[in-house]
Design an enzyme around this catalytic site. Structure first.
Site, short mmCIF file in Angstrom:
data_model
loop_
_atom_site.label_atom_id
_atom_site.label_comp_id
_atom_site.label_asym_id
_atom_site.label_seq_id
_atom_site.Cartn_x
_atom_site.Cartn_y
_atom_site.Cartn_z
N ASP A 93 9.71 17.80 -34.53
CA ASP A 93 8.93 17.65 -35.75
C ASP A 93 7.46 17.43 -35.41
O ASP A 93 6.99 17.88 -34.36
CB ASP A 93 9.48 16.49 -36.60
CG ASP A 93 9.36 16.76 -38.09
OD1 ASP A 93 8.24 16.65 -38.61
OD2 ASP A 93 10.38 17.07 -38.71
N HIS A 320 5.19 13.34 -41.49
CA HIS A 320 6.46 14.04 -41.71
C HIS A 320 7.53 13.66 -40.69
O HIS A 320 8.67 13.33 -41.03
CB HIS A 320 6.17 15.53 -41.66
CG HIS A 320 7.29 16.43 -42.08
ND1 HIS A 320 8.13 17.02 -41.17
CD2 HIS A 320 7.70 16.84 -43.28
CE1 HIS A 320 9.01 17.78 -41.81
NE2 HIS A 320 8.76 17.69 -43.10
N SER A 506 13.17 19.40 -45.78
CA SER A 506 12.81 18.61 -44.60
C SER A 506 13.47 17.25 -44.62
O SER A 506 13.70 16.65 -43.57
CB SER A 506 11.29 18.42 -44.54
OG SER A 506 10.65 19.60 -44.17
#
Length: 1353
Positions: A93, A320, A506
């Site tokens: 990620d 994220h 996600s």
């Protein structure tokens, strides 16, 4: 990849919602922190205890991190120790913050994060430079700062490796923006103090001298005013390029260690010193990390590679990755309801998002991450990233992922994408790859109420509107399973809050990954054999269906995963062999590529029965025992069809290890228009409880047929509630190139939000997708236009957003009108002739009468380049060696190009662009740098335009692969530099009715009505030579677009025709060779004819000698002596040749080795005097005092001669003045040196004194002023070319403000790249004045403008 604003972006792009829940300032770890047993815990003040919490509060808290939806909560209640313990998960990620809430330890007290890696290289610092400490313990850092090293640090070798980094290169855009704002505020405070002080001095002068009456006082006041003006200007042009951190790396005898000097980030000069830094080593070794400063609160860790030559500083490139990691495995012992799905699991953070590209994944990052997965012996991978793809289940990364799963038994989970709600919108790799479990995003009523704060949540759970849908273009289902796609989870400390709400696939992927970790934890504890095949089958065959229609599977996959049922399934399968039943399908009689499902989408496919050959091949893991598992494998499989009327299948097959083929028939002719989904699946006759062992997805999208004479269709009375989706499939009529659609909404009270999405599929192309969000605040009408491909089925989807109309029960009624339009040319791409001949185009309207209004413009220039250098080399880090032992190599290609003017520039490599996952090449990356090695642009697969000033540039391109044969083939790879023409330079092309129109100018074509079926011939002329860009060389391509029609929507509203239609084709023109300048050749010939042959020969010999003199190198003393001897000889031959003397002067000036030698400076003065003496200044002055505008050729020659002499004279005075100043500075020993130390010529100090004995201080002062007074007669003393001498003069007179004013004007000239000596001079002037805050500012800018070398890739 950056998508248009109207699109929902791919799965790595987050939809963020900030909520006022636990937004405490995080614990700031000001120095490196060790994570041990027990870790770091942050208590939440005032939180309700679990025992006293109300049921509503409990539901609210639980839904922040949804677990009940996938039965993870009930599973953990039944098996509390199977909470992920013993499982290692790789998070591929944007990077994970080890200081974030819940990411310190596991539920059983082990370190939560085992390793943190930047796989992209975006945080790499070149630390190959080695220095040694002086007697006082100081070293000189790579930035030039003197650094005191800590005497207690062990360093047996005494060698310190140094490098530096601009800290903003390590930060996200959000964090950088915050820091810039805070730093600017502090800078402005200091700047205001300096400005006030300067203003006070000016005011005091005015009070003392109200009317200055002499030249000196006037100059003094001017200087004070210039200081005030300079400070005011600096305030307006302030640009913070960021603090610089110095890095020091050394080996302590056991491991490599690193320390940082972060004083540039600190307010207190005593803070941030490198000697006070607690050294770090590779995170994996000691689990330590640090924070740069209190100001940024940004956590980082390090890894050191290549024997200390590369220091990798690991930060995240967005929140994220931390959020994803928190969903997967966060552990909050005091807030267990906020735990991640598998709080006992351990993590590996593999940063694949490149900070240099905003957070875009790169091939380098992806490959290195998979290498790290195996190196760290991971059980699971979560990857919440993805992009569109042209070829599903194809490419180098996909092959590597298949190896990870099939050979090494790692389970790979990934997001399916956020590009819905249309079908066939899944992204790679999660939605398009067979070995990866692709996850769609689901929202439950509890999530809607608690996490999203929806007033009235939906009655039932549903897929988020934007979640990508299947099937893939080769027929696979696309979405495997669904999981909750939103959560309130930990975020990095630099966000200054503990948790944040994000939603997307996600978030669904780590939820599913955490669920799988629970199963693996149980299987390890119970000693079950673990196989990706068995686990996936358990999940798919026990999932809870979402919706009751078969086609819902295209959105949800097999359904919502259920951990408890999957575990029961796995217990029953304990003794079963681990097999993946691979399915490959081909249409009977078709020798094309195999498919993974049956996908009938085009009209002709739905009008007949088709036969398909299905091959089922049982695949075992590569280490499977052949005699015990492969040979005896034999299963009786019952073949079933979900609809026997449409799909006919054989009843049974006997399946062995080598596989089996069978045929099926698909008859879609009786199906209604719309989407239909069926499955062919195989059941074990002896163990039907296992459920489907394999599935053959069959998707039929039967389109509506539009009559040719009525190219329009309406859909009236469509009813919508929140989350409802309407799909229409239409066969685009032949000849249609664009659609004009009108959407009318009515019957509602509160605002309604819709998403309109269209998709068409063409062979070997990414699905052609268009989309737009539409909000209706009251009953009204919206219009859209978009391009379409003729004769192919288009899906038009209208979806009311899942949370639209919050709290309202009214149904929205939508009426949709669609009109097809089209004017088609006979050429899809047009290449104009490079001659004067026009290009003929035949255009036709096949549907209905259209207004033909052709328009074409050339808007870009694309120039091809070959590399000037290519270097093939093995990559140095341990992350660049494949598990097989194969070494990955790098191929660096160097290109040179020049821009004649400021332009938006991008680099294109057609072979490699626009493909990340569906390519056999691992990675590409380029950097564009100026002549000072400052990188001004960089990119990878998606070319992005960057504005560059005029000048010379070097583009360095890195291509990576383990196959050197491939790389060898690309050593001469063509790269295109594409630049956008500015509005003034855009070339509009003309159309004519006849082929001679481009020459005669007659019969120009503007517009006409084109009846249905009518063909019109047009002639488009190439651009005129005088319209071509000035720097456009032969072979360059001018590129643009051509359109033929205009929108009709405006006419319906009583308006004029709309803009050009969205349907366009590419048009290009190859630039021919330039015409020779005939007039110039005539002038040269005429001039030669007036000179005798002997004189011409003598002149040619002399010119050749001057050229040789100019070409001789002077880099060493030996070369300099050779040049000097020739110069002396020529000077004797041509004693009064001003051009020769000027050439000698230029050679002396360029001799940097002698710059600090006073004898050398005296030689410059003498040569300058020779030039001055060789020119008749009176004649020159007389000539320029006369006004002559004669066009006579002799007059032109005289003018050129006189202008040349004036230039030589000005240059002589200029260089002489600088040499005099140099002698003064050498005497006073106040020399500011550049990077290279001066090397004096071998002469004694006595000789030096004798050489300049005639130039004492007073003499040089007088000589300088006398020279300057003469100089200003012949030159613009403030110009960029000669202004330096004026600066020197003002500095000698202590008028530093005036010197800065002149220098600033010179530096504003962007026609040349920045010159380091001028910026050094600027820094020296500011230091002399005493503006310390500007000194720091300019020093940072010096490092920006003049880096010591190119950065690492």
């Amino acid at each position: 990849m950056k998508m248009p604003a109207s699109f929902v972006k791919p799965s790595h792009t987050k939809i963020k919602t900030y909520i006022p829940f636990h937004t405490h300032t995080p614990l700031l770890l000001l120095r490196p922190v060790t994570l041990g047993k027990g870790g770091v815990r942050v208590k939440c003040k005032g939180k309700a205890r679990a025992g006293t919490m109300s049921e509503g509060m409990r539901t609210f808290m639980t839904s922040q991190m949804p677990k009940e939806e996938i039965a993870a909560l009930s599973f953990l209640n039944s098996y509390p120790s199977y909470d992920g313990r013993g499982v290692v998960i790789a998070i591929l990620d944007s990077g994970v913050d080890p200081a974030a809430a819940g990411l310190q330890v596991t539920s059983d007290g082990k370190p939560k994060i085992l390793d943190i890696l930047d796989c992209t290289g975006s945080g790499d610092i070149d630390t190959s430079k080695v220095v040694e400490a002086d007697d006082d313990g100081y070293i000189v850092g790579a930035s030039g700062t003197r650094l005191m090293v800590n005497k207690s640090w062990k360093n047996p070798s005494g060698e310190w490796r140094v490098g530096y980094k601009f800290v903003y290169e390590l930060f996200t855009e959000t964090l950088t923006a915050r820091l810039k704002k805070e730093r600017k505020k502090k800078w402005e405070e200091k700047h205001a103090e300096a400005t006030l002080d300067a203003f006070k001095k000016l005011t005091a002068f005015d009070q003392k001298h109200p009317k200055p009456d002499n030249h000196a006082l006037k100059k003094e006041r001017e200087d004070l005013q210039n200081r005030v003006d300079y400070l005011k200007k600096q305030a307006s042009i302030y640009e913070d390029k960021g603090p610089v951190i110095d890095a020091v790396v050394w080996n302590d005898g056991d491991v490599w260690r690193a320390a940082f000097d972060t004083q540039d980030l600190e307010e207190d000069a005593e803070c941030g010193k490198v000697a006070n830094f607690t050294p770090l080593t590779n995170y994996r070794t000691e689990k330590k990390y640090g924070v740069f400063s209190r100001l940024d609160a940004c956590t980082f860790s390090v890894n050191i590679y290549n024997n200390g030559s590369i220091l990798s500083v690991v930060t995240d490139c967005s929140p994220h990755g931390t959020h994803v990691a928190g969903i997967t495995a966060a552990y909050h012992p005091e807030e267990p309801m906020l735990n991640g799905i598998a709080p006992g699991a351990q993590l590996i953070s593999c940063k694949i998002g490149d900070s240099r590209l905003g957070s875009m994944e790169t091939g380098t990052g992806l490959t290195r991450a998979l290498i790290a997965v195996l190196e760290n012996k991971c059980d699971l991978i979560n990857m919440s990233y993805g992009e569109g793809t042209m070829l599903p289940d194809y490419g180098r990364f996909i092959e590597f992922a298949n190896e990870i799963v099939n050979k090494y038994g790692v389970i790979f989970v990934s997001s399916a994408g956020n590009s819905g709600p249309a079908l066939s919108t899944v992204t790679a790799p999660g939605g398009t790859s067979s070995s990866i479990i692709g996850i769609g995003a689901y929202v439950s009523p509890a999530m809607a109420a608690a996490a999203h704060c929806v007033v009235e949540p939906p009655a039932e759970g549903l897929e988020y509107t934007w979640s990508s849908r299947g099937p893939t273009v080769d027929g696979d289902l696309g979405v495997c399973l669904s999981a909750p796609g939103g959560a309130v989870a930990p975020v990095p400390t630099w966000t200054l809050q503990r948790r944040m709400l994000m939603n997307g696939t996600s978030m669904a992927s780590p939820c599913a990954c955490g669920g799988v970790a629970l199963l693996l934890s149980a299987m390890k504890a119970e000693c079950f054999p673990i196989s990706p095949y068995t686990v996936r089958k358990a999940l798919e065959n026990t999932a809870a269906a979402i919706g009751n229609k078969p086609e819902e599977k295209l959105s949800t996959g097999q359904g919502l995963m259920q951990i408890d049922k999957a575990y029961e399934y796995l217990k029953q399968c304990k003794g079963m062999p681990s097999v993946w039943y691979q399915v490959q399908i081909k249409r009977s009689g078709n020798s094309g590529a195999s498919m993974r499902g049956i996908y009938l989408r085009e009209a002709y496919e739905c009008q007949q029965t088709s036969e398909w050959i299905v091959q089922v091949k049982p695949n075992f893991h590569e280490d499977a025992d052949k005699l015990k598992l492969l040979v005896p494998f034999e299963e009786c499989i019952q073949i079933k069809s979900s609809n026997g009327d449409v799909i006919k299948v054989p009843e049974y097959i006997l399946l062995t290890h080598n596989g089996r083929n069978f045929n099926i028939l698909v008859d879609p002719t009786s199906l209604s228009e719309g989407v239909h989904y069926f499955e062919v699946y195989g059941i074990d006759c002896n163990a039907p409880w296992r459920g489907p062992l394999f599935r053959v997805p069959v998707t039929v999208m039967k389109p509506l047929y539009i009559k040719k004479n009525l190219p329009a269709i309406s859909f009236s009375g469509l009813s919508f509630v929140a989350g409802h989706i309407e799909r229409r499939f239409i066969e685009v009529p032949i000849g249609s190139t664009w659609i004009e659609a009108t959407m009318r909404a009515s019957g509602f009270d509160t605002p309604r939000k819709f998403y309109v999405n269209t998709v068409q599929i063409c062979p070997k192309c990414r699905p052609i997708q268009w989309g737009s969000f539409v909000t209706f605040t009251s009953p009204s009408l919206k219009s859209f236009t978009f391009r379409v491909e003729s004769s192919r089925t288009i899906e038009i989807t209208i979806a009311e957003f899942w949370s639209s109309g919050n709290g309202s029960h009214m149904t929205t009624i939508v009426d949709l009108e669609i009109e097809f339009h089209g004017i088609m040319g006979n050429k899809e791409e047009i290449l104009l002739s490079s001659s004067e001949a026009p290009t003929k185009i035949d255009v036709k309207a096949l549907l209905s009468t259209e207004m033909l209004t052709p328009a074409a413009t050339l808007t870009k220039v694309r120039v091809p380049y070959r590399p000037v250098e290519s270097v093939l080399f093995p990559l140095p880090t341990t992350l660049d060696k494949l598990p097989s032992g194969a070494q990955i190599y790098g191929l660096t290609l160097t290109y040179k190009f020049t821009l004649a003017e400021e332009s938006d520039v991008s680099a294109h490599v057609p072979l490699l662009n626009n493909r990340i996952y569906d390519t056999q090449f691992e990675s590409q990356f380029y950097m564009i740098a100026d002549t000072n090695k400052r990188v001004l642009a960089m990119g990878d697969v998606y070319p992005k335009a960057t504005k560059l000033p005029k000048g010379d540039y070097t583009l360095r391109f890195l291509l990576r692969h383990d196959n050197t044969h491939y790389l060898e083939k690309l050593k001469k790879m063509v790269l295109f530099i594409e630049r956008n023409l500015d509005k003034k330079s855009v070339i509009g092309l003309s159309f004519y009715s006849h082929p001679d129109g481009s020459v005669t100018g007659a019969d120009s074509f503007n517009s006409t009505l084109l009846a249905s079926g009518e063909t019109q011939a047009l002639y488009i002329s190439p651009p005129a030579d005088d319209k071509l860009p000035k720097d456009c060389s032969a072979g360059a391509l001018l590129i643009g677009e051509i359109t033929y029609g205009k929108l009709s929507l405006g006419n319906k509203k009583g308006e004029q025709n709309g803009d050009n239609c969205p349907a366009s084709s590419e048009i290009s023109y190859m630039v021919p060779p330039a015409a020779k300048g005939e007039e110039k050749e005539k002038e040269k010939s005429s001039a030669r004819s007036k000179i005798s042959l002997d004189l011409r020969l003598e002149q040619a010999v002399r010119d050749s000698k001057l050229r040789i003199l100019s070409s001789l190198p002077r880099d060493t003393m030996e070369e300099y002596e050779e040049w000097r001897n020739l110069a002396t000889t020529l000077k004797l031959q041509y004693p009064q040749d001003t051009e020769l003397l000027t050439s000698i002067l230029g050679g002396l000036v360029s001799m940097s080795l002698n710059e600090e030698n006073r004898k050398h400076q005296k030689e410059i003065i003498d040569t300058g005097n020779d030039i001055i003496d060789s020119i008749d200044k009176d004649e020159l002055a007389k000539y320029f005092s006369m006004k002559s505008e004669s066009e006579d050729m002799d007059a032109d020659e005289t003018k050129k001669k006189m202008e040349a002499q004036r230039e030589w004279l000005a240059e002589a005075y200029y260089r002489k003045g600088l040499a005099v100043e140099k002698i003064d500075s050498l005497k006073e020993k106040k020399v500011e040196r550049d990077d290279n130390p001066a090397v004096a010529s071998p002469e004694s100090s006595d000789d030096k004194e004798k050489n300049v004995s005639s130039l004492d201080a007073d003499d040089t002062r007088d000589l300088f002023e006398e020279n300057y007074e003469e100089f200003r007669k012949w030159a613009d003393v403030f110009s960029p070319k000669y202004g330096l001498l004026t600066i020197v003069r003002e500095r000698r007179s202590k008028r530093l403000g005036t010197a800065l004013k002149v220098l600033s004007k010179i530096l504003e000239d962007k026609s040349k790249p920045p010159q380091k000596k001028l910026f050094n001079l600027k820094l020296a002037l500011i230091e002399e004045i005493g503006w310390s805050h500007l000194v720091s500012y300019e020093k940072d800018w010096m490092l920006v403008l003049f880096p010591s070398d190119y950065p690492l890739f």
